[in-house]
Every structure is written in C-alpha cells, then in structure tokens.
Design a protein around this motif. Structure first.
Motif, PDB file in Angstrom:
ATOM      1  N   GLN A 280       0.614  -1.031   0.067  1.00 42.36           N
ATOM      2  CA  GLN A 280      -0.195  -0.319  -0.085  1.00 42.36           C
ATOM      3  C   GLN A 280       1.122   1.149   0.359  1.00 42.36           C
ATOM      4  OE1 GLN A 280      -2.925   0.665  -0.489  1.00 42.36           O
ATOM      5  NE2 GLN A 280      -3.181  -1.645  -1.103  1.00 42.36           N
ATOM      6  N   ILE A 281       2.322   0.737   0.725  1.00 42.21           N
ATOM      7  CA  ILE A 281       2.864   2.531   0.531  1.00 42.21           C
ATOM      8  C   ILE A 281       3.435   2.646  -0.745  1.00 42.21           C
ATOM      9  CG2 ILE A 281       5.187   3.714   1.788  1.00 42.21           C
ATOM     10  CD1 ILE A 281       4.481   1.643   4.251  1.00 42.21           C
ATOM     11  N   VAL A 282       3.575   1.755  -1.545  1.00 42.17           N
ATOM     12  CA  VAL A 282       4.346   1.423  -2.585  1.00 42.17           C
ATOM     13  C   VAL A 282       2.892   1.850  -3.417  1.00 42.17           C
ATOM     14  CG1 VAL A 282       5.564   0.647  -4.894  1.00 42.17           C
ATOM     15  CG2 VAL A 282       6.242   0.093  -2.163  1.00 42.17           C
ATOM     16  N   TYR A 283       2.184   1.333  -3.695  1.00 38.48           N
ATOM     17  CA  TYR A 283       1.565   1.312  -4.227  1.00 38.48           C
ATOM     18  C   TYR A 283       0.744   3.465  -4.074  1.00 38.48           C
ATOM     19  CZ  TYR A 283      -3.875   2.436  -5.790  1.00 38.48           C
ATOM     20  OH  TYR A 283      -4.626   2.465  -6.055  1.00 38.48           O
ATOM     21  N   ILE A 284       0.744   4.498  -3.038  1.00 43.05           N
ATOM     22  CA  ILE A 284       0.029   5.712  -3.053  1.00 43.05           C
ATOM     23  C   ILE A 284       1.712   6.765  -3.266  1.00 43.05           C
ATOM     24  CG2 ILE A 284      -0.136   7.420  -1.524  1.00 43.05           C
ATOM     25  CD1 ILE A 284      -1.324   4.904   0.720  1.00 43.05           C
ATOM     26  N   GLY A 285       2.908   6.149  -3.178  1.00 46.96           N
ATOM     27  CA  GLY A 285       3.976   6.788  -3.931  1.00 46.96           C
ATOM     28  C   GLY A 285       3.987   6.748  -5.013  1.00 46.96           C
ATOM     29  N   ILE A 286       3.287   5.301  -5.655  1.00 49.36           N
ATOM     30  CA  ILE A 286       2.723   5.576  -7.361  1.00 49.36           C
ATOM     31  C   ILE A 286       1.985   6.253  -7.867  1.00 49.36           C
ATOM     32  CG2 ILE A 286       3.103   3.257  -9.481  1.00 49.36           C
ATOM     33  CD1 ILE A 286       3.841   1.309  -7.667  1.00 49.36           C
ATOM     34  N   VAL A 287       0.952   6.213  -7.909  1.00 44.87           N
ATOM     35  CA  VAL A 287      -0.414   7.077  -7.885  1.00 44.87           C
ATOM     36  C   VAL A 287       0.313   8.396  -7.327  1.00 44.87           C
ATOM     37  CG1 VAL A 287      -2.300   7.725  -6.868  1.00 44.87           C
ATOM     38  CG2 VAL A 287      -2.093   5.451  -7.061  1.00 44.87           C
ATOM     39  N   VAL A 288       1.025   8.537  -6.192  1.00 45.82           N
ATOM     40  CA  VAL A 288       1.608  10.385  -6.257  1.00 45.82           C
ATOM     41  C   VAL A 288       1.948  10.328  -7.346  1.00 45.82           C
ATOM     42  CG1 VAL A 288       2.268  12.238  -4.503  1.00 45.82           C
ATOM     43  CG2 VAL A 288       0.879  10.301  -3.831  1.00 45.82           C
ATOM     44  N   LEU A 289       3.489  10.450  -7.304  1.00 49.56           N
ATOM     45  CA  LEU A 289       4.681  10.413  -8.232  1.00 49.56           C
ATOM     46  C   LEU A 289       3.521  10.540  -9.751  1.00 49.56           C
ATOM     47  CD1 LEU A 289       7.603   8.810  -7.320  1.00 49.56           C
ATOM     48  CD2 LEU A 289       6.828  11.067  -7.307  1.00 49.56           C
ATOM     49  N   MET A 290       3.248   9.729 -10.168  1.00 52.45           N
ATOM     50  CA  MET A 290       2.317   9.170 -11.279  1.00 52.45           C
ATOM     51  C   MET A 290       1.312  10.842 -11.647  1.00 52.45           C
ATOM     52  SD  MET A 290       4.345   7.203 -13.640  1.00 52.45           S
ATOM     53  CE  MET A 290       2.883   7.289 -15.337  1.00 52.45           C
ATOM     54  N   CYS A 291       0.505  10.728 -10.758  1.00 48.31           N
ATOM     55  CA  CYS A 291      -0.132  12.050 -11.386  1.00 48.31           C
ATOM     56  C   CYS A 291      -0.082  13.774 -11.633  1.00 48.31           C
ATOM     57  CB  CYS A 291      -0.994  12.108  -9.733  1.00 48.31           C
ATOM     58  SG  CYS A 291      -2.153  11.066  -9.049  1.00 48.31           S
ATOM     59  N   ILE A 292       1.852  13.589 -10.346  1.00 46.98           N
ATOM     60  CA  ILE A 292       2.410  15.034 -11.086  1.00 46.98           C
ATOM     61  C   ILE A 292       2.844  15.162 -12.397  1.00 46.98           C
ATOM     62  CG2 ILE A 292       4.505  15.861  -9.926  1.00 46.98           C
ATOM     63  CD1 ILE A 292       4.255  14.733  -7.166  1.00 46.98           C
ATOM     64  N   ALA A 293       3.711  13.865 -12.746  1.00 42.18           N
ATOM     65  CA  ALA A 293       4.425  13.276 -13.237  1.00 42.18           C
ATOM     66  C   ALA A 293       2.898  13.828 -14.947  1.00 42.18           C
ATOM     67  CB  ALA A 293       4.940  12.596 -13.912  1.00 42.18           C
ATOM     68  N   LEU A 294       2.535  13.138 -14.510  1.00 39.50           N
ATOM     69  CA  LEU A 294       1.196  13.433 -16.506  1.00 39.50           C
ATOM     70  C   LEU A 294       0.840  14.802 -16.247  1.00 39.50           C
ATOM     71  CD1 LEU A 294      -0.417   9.707 -15.005  1.00 39.50           C
ATOM     72  CD2 LEU A 294       1.176  10.778 -17.536  1.00 39.50           C
ATOM     73  N   SER A 295       0.393  15.106 -14.700  1.00 38.62           N
ATOM     74  CA  SER A 295      -0.202  16.782 -15.054  1.00 38.62           C
ATOM     75  C   SER A 295       0.712  17.664 -15.246  1.00 38.62           C
ATOM     76  CB  SER A 295      -0.230  16.939 -12.967  1.00 38.62           C
ATOM     77  OG  SER A 295      -1.909  16.521 -13.157  1.00 38.62           O
ATOM     78  N   VAL A 296       2.032  17.598 -14.921  1.00 39.73           N
ATOM     79  CA  VAL A 296       3.565  18.362 -15.852  1.00 39.73           C
ATOM     80  C   VAL A 296       3.301  18.345 -17.236  1.00 39.73           C
ATOM     81  CG1 VAL A 296       5.218  18.926 -16.097  1.00 39.73           C
ATOM     82  CG2 VAL A 296       4.456  18.597 -13.676  1.00 39.73           C
ATOM     83  N   ILE A 297       3.532  16.794 -18.074  1.00 40.81           N
ATOM     84  CA  ILE A 297       3.248  16.677 -19.127  1.00 40.81           C
ATOM     85  C   ILE A 297       1.954  16.334 -20.132  1.00 40.81           C
ATOM     86  CG2 ILE A 297       2.955  14.345 -20.536  1.00 40.81           C
ATOM     87  CD1 ILE A 297       4.962  12.766 -18.901  1.00 40.81           C
ATOM     88  N   TYR A 298       0.864  16.909 -19.605  1.00 43.32           N
ATOM     89  CA  TYR A 298      -0.162  17.125 -19.937  1.00 43.32           C
ATOM     90  C   TYR A 298      -0.519  18.491 -20.476  1.00 43.32           C
ATOM     91  CZ  TYR A 298      -4.536  16.094 -22.591  1.00 43.32           C
ATOM     92  OH  TYR A 298      -5.465  16.209 -23.732  1.00 43.32           O
TER      93      TYR A 298
END
Length: 388
Positions: free
Chosen positions: A260-278
């Motif tokens: 769950q810790i890893v999962y939350i970390g992945i989600v947060v980082l991907m949300c930031i990265a995708l938002s910046v790219i998009y």
C-alpha cells in the motif's frame, strides 16, 4: 458543419507526444503490478509451510520441562534432567498416538530446523532427528522419495527436499546452516519442505513430538479430550490454525502494508508527472482550439475530441502494459524465482484492480487541466493570449 472532431487526426500527427503519454502509463502498469508480484513472492513461498505442511505434520515442544516431569522431581545433572524429560515425552507421544483417533504416528525426536529465504523474509520449519531405520517411515508421510545422494546412516547425516536445497544454495556435503555437526547426504523430492536426519552423538538436547495425523487442523482442541493440555505459557506447538495465524500476522499484513505504501507513492508520483506532461501539451494546443472555436466548433465538441484521444491513449497503454508485464513476470519466474526455490502467483486480481483504479484516478485528475483549458478558449482574436 459537422460538430464532430476526430481524435485520430491529432493522434496521427502528434505521435511523439502521444508516445510520451503511452510510455508513462505503460510504465505505471508494469511498476505497479511487478511491485505487488515481487512482494507477493515472499507470501507464496511461505504459504505452503503454513497451510500445507501443518496438515501433514504437527509439532509440540515444551518450553518448560518441569511442566512435564514435575516441579518436585530432583536431578543432579543436565543430562539426567533431559533423560527424565525425554522419557516422559515418549510416554506422552505414545498416549497421543494410541488415544487420538486422527493421529497416525508420533515420532519423539530431537529437532533440526530448516529455513526458507522468501525474498524479503526468512521462515524456519522443524524437522526430526531419528534413528536411521525410522527415516523411511518419516519420509513416507511426506510422500518423499530420494532422488540424489543416500539415506542417512551415520551420525549427523541429513536429508533435505529439492526446493529447500535450491532456496538455500545447498549442495550435497554442505553443513546445515546453524548446525555445524550436520551434513547433507541426500536430496528428496516432495510436495512439502522438509528436513530430517540422524542425531549426532555430540548433540544432546531435549526431544520434541512430531505428530502425523489425518485431518487435524486444531491440535489443542483435538488433544483436550484425551487429557493433553497445550498452554502457550509453557508449550509451543504448530498446526494449521497456529501457522495460518502466523502467516496472516507476520507475513501477509506486513506485505500488504508495504504494498500500500508503494502503491500510494506510485500514484502520487505518476499524478504529478502526468499532470506536468499533459499541461505542457495543453498549452501548445491552445491556438488549435481557439481556431476550432472560431470556425464554429463548440466547447463540447472539442472536449469530446480530447476525451477520445485520452481514452485511446489509456486503453492502448493498458494493453501494452499488460503484455510487457506478463512477459516480465514469466521471465522473472524462469530466470530467478524457480531456480532459487521460491514460489509465485502469476495472476494477482488485487494488483489488476489497483492498476485499473490508478488509470481512473489519472483520467479524473487530467480532467482538471482539460476543463480549465476549455474554459480559457476564445475566438480567433484571442490566439495570442497566454493560456496560463
């Protein structure tokens, strides 16, 4: 004029931008699933030791010998005390074997421990040190057959199953970890992890009970009717009930927390990265959408076109991600897991659900910059305006 804007036009003419999003989302699928898969290797490796082996063999060890031989019994030396304890334990073993209907055989023997290194954890299991003539009977209860080496005959000779041999990196002739007096002389094939052998004359300690039964899952409740009490304050025992509880508490809960810790970390980082790219992509398309608005396309038409582009990107990323992940799982199993005596489960429905939930979260978050960009659309006279 048709109010439908086709997404394929943008996708066809902007392959590099689309590829960036596809690669990011594909990596998300692979990273999320493979993390759950690798963490799950520990659980799947230990699970048979906690759910299958205890259905075949149950184990009893007295932490307080005086509870068995009596507190008033006097003895002068350690060896004398151990001999008194072993004699009483032998009687207890015979009582359990004769009076408990589900018990097939009880071996009273010294203990040797095997170990399984389950990637992120180490799990220990008990084995018996028996007279050479009793070892074959012991192996029969495990449906184990000798496939390499020889049966134990002399002092301190040990058999180990093939999976445990791979897992620990043993070879015939090696000493058993933590037991320098004991050497491996043979390998057996079995569906269960096991270790057994002959005692060494220099290794003298109290014995334990190795109980082979037909269908006992709760040893404590099974032995109560014949007057044998198991109390955690002075007795350690293993059966399906206790081992499954240990699996849930010491392994599954810990792994789930890490996942769950890893999962939350992945989600947060991907949300930031995708938002910046998009958001960067949206800035570059401001003029395009202003032009569409100027020639008569509604904001709704533009929005639906963007959604079709996103849906195509997400679906394609998911399909490619599943394919790459499936190949990676098979390769990891063939090249690392099986050769090292570990177990794994290819299909993890919870991990797939997490990936789908990730995509829904990403899709929902990207609605924010899209909606904002649409709100800022103006007609042709605003082409020079800065969106942000």
């Amino acid at each position: 004029m048709s109010q439908k804007l086709y997404a394929r036009t943008y996708l066809k003419n902007n392959k590099k931008r689309v590829a960036t999003l596809i690669i990011s989302l594909t990596l998300c699928v692979a990273l999320n699933y493979l993390t759950s898969f690798l963490l799950g290797v520990s659980v799947e490796t230990v699970r048979p030791l906690c759910t299958e082996v205890p259905k075949v063999m149950q184990f009893i060890s007295y932490n307080d010998a005086e509870k068995l031989i009596g507190e008033d019994v006097e003895y002068e030396t350690y060896e004398e005390g151990v001999n008194l304890y072993n004699a009483e334990l032998e009687k207890l073993g015979k009582k359990i074997e004769t009076e408990c209907e589900k018990v097939d055989k009880v071996f009273t023997a010294m203990q040797i421990d095997g170990e399984i290194r389950a990637l992120f954890a180490t799990w220990y299991f008990e084995g018996a040190l028996l007279e050479a003539e009793d070892i074959q009977e012991y192996l029969d209860f495990y449906d184990a057959k000798l496939i390499e080496g020889k049966m134990p005959q002399g002092d301190g000779e040990v058999l180990i199953d093939s999976m445990t041999m791979k897992n620990s990196g043993y070879k015939i002739g090696d000493e058993v970890n933590y037991y320098t007096l004991y050497k491996i002389v043979g390998v057996v094939e079995s569906d269960y992890n096991l270790i057994c052998g002959t005692p060494h004359k220099e290794h003298f300690t109290q014995k334990n009970l190795f109980i082979f039964s037909d269908g006992i899952t709760d040893l404590k409740s099974e032995l109560e009717p014949i007057g044998v009490e198991l109390d955690e304050s002075y007795v350690y025992w293993t059966d399906y009930k206790t081992q499954n509880a240990d699996l849930q508490e010491d392994m599954i809960k810990a792994i789930d927390s890490s996942t769950q810790i890893v999962y939350i970390g992945i989600v947060v980082l991907m949300c930031i990265a995708l938002s910046v790219i998009y958001i960067t992509f949206l800035r570059d398309r401001h003029s395009e959408w202003c032009l569409y608005a100027s020639i008569g396309y509604s904001r709704k038409s533009i929005y639906l076109s963007i959604m079709r582009e996103l849906l195509f990107t997400f679906v394609l990323s998911f399909v490619i991600g599943i394919g790459i992940t499936a190949l990676s799982v098979v390769l990891i199993d063939l090249l690392y897991i099986t050769p090292n005596g570990l177990n794994c489960k290819y299909l993890n429905l919870d991990a797939i659900k997490d990936v789908i939930l990730d995509f829904l979260i990403f899709f929902a978050i990207l609605q924010i910059p899209v909606r904002y960009a649409l709100y800022r659309i103006k007609t042709i006279d605003a082409l020079g305006d800065d969106l942000y």
